[in-house]
Scaffold this motif. Sequence first.
Motif, mmCIF file in Angstrom:
data_model
loop_
_atom_site.group_PDB
_atom_site.id
_atom_site.type_symbol
_atom_site.label_atom_id
_atom_site.label_comp_id
_atom_site.label_asym_id
_atom_site.label_seq_id
_atom_site.Cartn_x
_atom_site.Cartn_y
_atom_site.Cartn_z
ATOM 1 N N GLU A 49 0.759 -1.273 -0.028
ATOM 2 C CA GLU A 49 0.076 0.069 -0.091
ATOM 3 C C GLU A 49 0.950 1.174 -0.055
ATOM 4 O O GLU A 49 2.055 1.062 0.199
ATOM 5 C CB GLU A 49 -0.922 -0.116 1.167
ATOM 6 N N VAL A 70 -5.153 9.275 2.347
ATOM 7 C CA VAL A 70 -5.855 7.736 2.365
ATOM 8 C C VAL A 70 -4.639 6.838 2.017
ATOM 9 O O VAL A 70 -3.764 7.139 1.607
ATOM 10 C CB VAL A 70 -6.818 7.888 1.312
ATOM 11 N N ASP A 71 -4.942 5.420 2.500
ATOM 12 C CA ASP A 71 -4.124 4.554 2.018
ATOM 13 C C ASP A 71 -4.493 3.677 0.921
ATOM 14 O O ASP A 71 -5.410 3.407 0.628
ATOM 15 C CB ASP A 71 -3.935 3.508 3.120
ATOM 16 N N LEU A 90 -4.702 0.813 -1.404
ATOM 17 C CA LEU A 90 -4.545 -0.726 -1.548
ATOM 18 C C LEU A 90 -4.408 -1.342 -2.696
ATOM 19 O O LEU A 90 -3.911 -2.537 -2.769
ATOM 20 C CB LEU A 90 -5.688 -1.291 -0.427
ATOM 21 N N LYS A 126 -8.119 1.436 -5.008
ATOM 22 C CA LYS A 126 -9.276 1.180 -3.757
ATOM 23 C C LYS A 126 -8.312 1.842 -2.662
ATOM 24 O O LYS A 126 -7.049 1.473 -2.426
ATOM 25 C CB LYS A 126 -9.168 -0.388 -3.793
ATOM 26 N N VAL A 127 -9.007 2.558 -2.098
ATOM 27 C CA VAL A 127 -8.394 3.164 -0.804
ATOM 28 C C VAL A 127 -9.038 2.726 0.574
ATOM 29 O O VAL A 127 -10.274 2.587 0.610
ATOM 30 C CB VAL A 127 -8.382 4.539 -0.921
ATOM 31 N N ASN A 128 -8.348 3.171 1.668
ATOM 32 C CA ASN A 128 -8.850 3.216 3.050
ATOM 33 C C ASN A 128 -8.495 4.471 3.708
ATOM 34 O O ASN A 128 -7.668 5.054 3.839
ATOM 35 C CB ASN A 128 -8.115 2.171 3.970
ATOM 36 N N ASN A 174 -13.060 3.362 6.259
ATOM 37 C CA ASN A 174 -13.904 3.198 5.130
ATOM 38 C C ASN A 174 -12.936 2.846 4.024
ATOM 39 O O ASN A 174 -11.814 3.092 3.734
ATOM 40 C CB ASN A 174 -14.621 4.403 4.811
ATOM 41 N N GLU A 175 -13.503 1.551 3.377
ATOM 42 C CA GLU A 175 -12.799 1.086 2.171
ATOM 43 C C GLU A 175 -13.705 1.464 1.078
ATOM 44 O O GLU A 175 -14.771 0.928 1.032
ATOM 45 C CB GLU A 175 -12.408 -0.474 2.195
ATOM 46 N N TRP A 188 -13.485 2.512 -3.559
ATOM 47 C CA TRP A 188 -12.853 3.060 -4.825
ATOM 48 C C TRP A 188 -12.907 4.408 -5.340
ATOM 49 O O TRP A 188 -14.208 5.229 -5.255
ATOM 50 C CB TRP A 188 -13.177 2.241 -6.124
#
Length: 239
Positions: A158, A190-191, A193, A201-203, A207-208, A210
């Motif tokens: 990530e 955001v991270d 992924l 796709k982020v966290n 919350n996860e 797109w």
Amino acid sequence: MRFRRLHLLLLSLCIFALGISLTALAQSDSPKLLSSGMGWVNASTLHVRANPSLEARKVGSFEQGTVVDILQTQGNWARVRSKGIEGWVSQDYLQMGHTAWVNVSVLNVRERPVQDAEIVYKLVYNQRVLVLNEKEDWAFIITDENEGWVASQYLRTEYAAWISANVLNMRASPSLGAAIVTKLEQGQKVDVLDETQEWAKVNAEGNEGWVYKTYLSTEPVIDVAVELERRKSYLEANP
């Protein structure tokens, strides 16, 4: 009478156990659905169809080893995109790996998982790869052009990014028609992924979902005018 009741009880238990066994067998035989992300074609030739049906019109085909972006899944079908072709393929012929990014300036890809093995090609910083197998401190990776072994310590799963749009919708899947999970604000960290060519796709704070990659920056967003210029340059380079 007591014997008959005992017989019926044993019969019921046998039927119940058989039902559990059949259910477990059915679940083990059911196809494993892939999530959105990256996949690898594991067939000599894989036909791409306009719709998730064997009767649907063929829009192209992929050769074995082609890396594809998985955009959506439906039953045993996956909507994929690669090399300008987009459509539906059977998941039976896709192998799912996990996405990783190169975390050094230059990374040697070797023929075998040993330090003195021949170097087959090189990767550059932040290049995306698909990891198909791992062995001790090595990872077998594949890209659109090549495959080989790299040292696992030089890959990351990530990376951090910042929202550059005033407000950015996070969606449940990589599609403008997907449900909105939450809204992200400019400058929010955001991270990342996973990625496709257009989506990430982020966290974000648990919350996860797109988001559209155009509105992500790999540097903190402070000056909006500077960020708008960066975004303009990005669009010119990636029409």
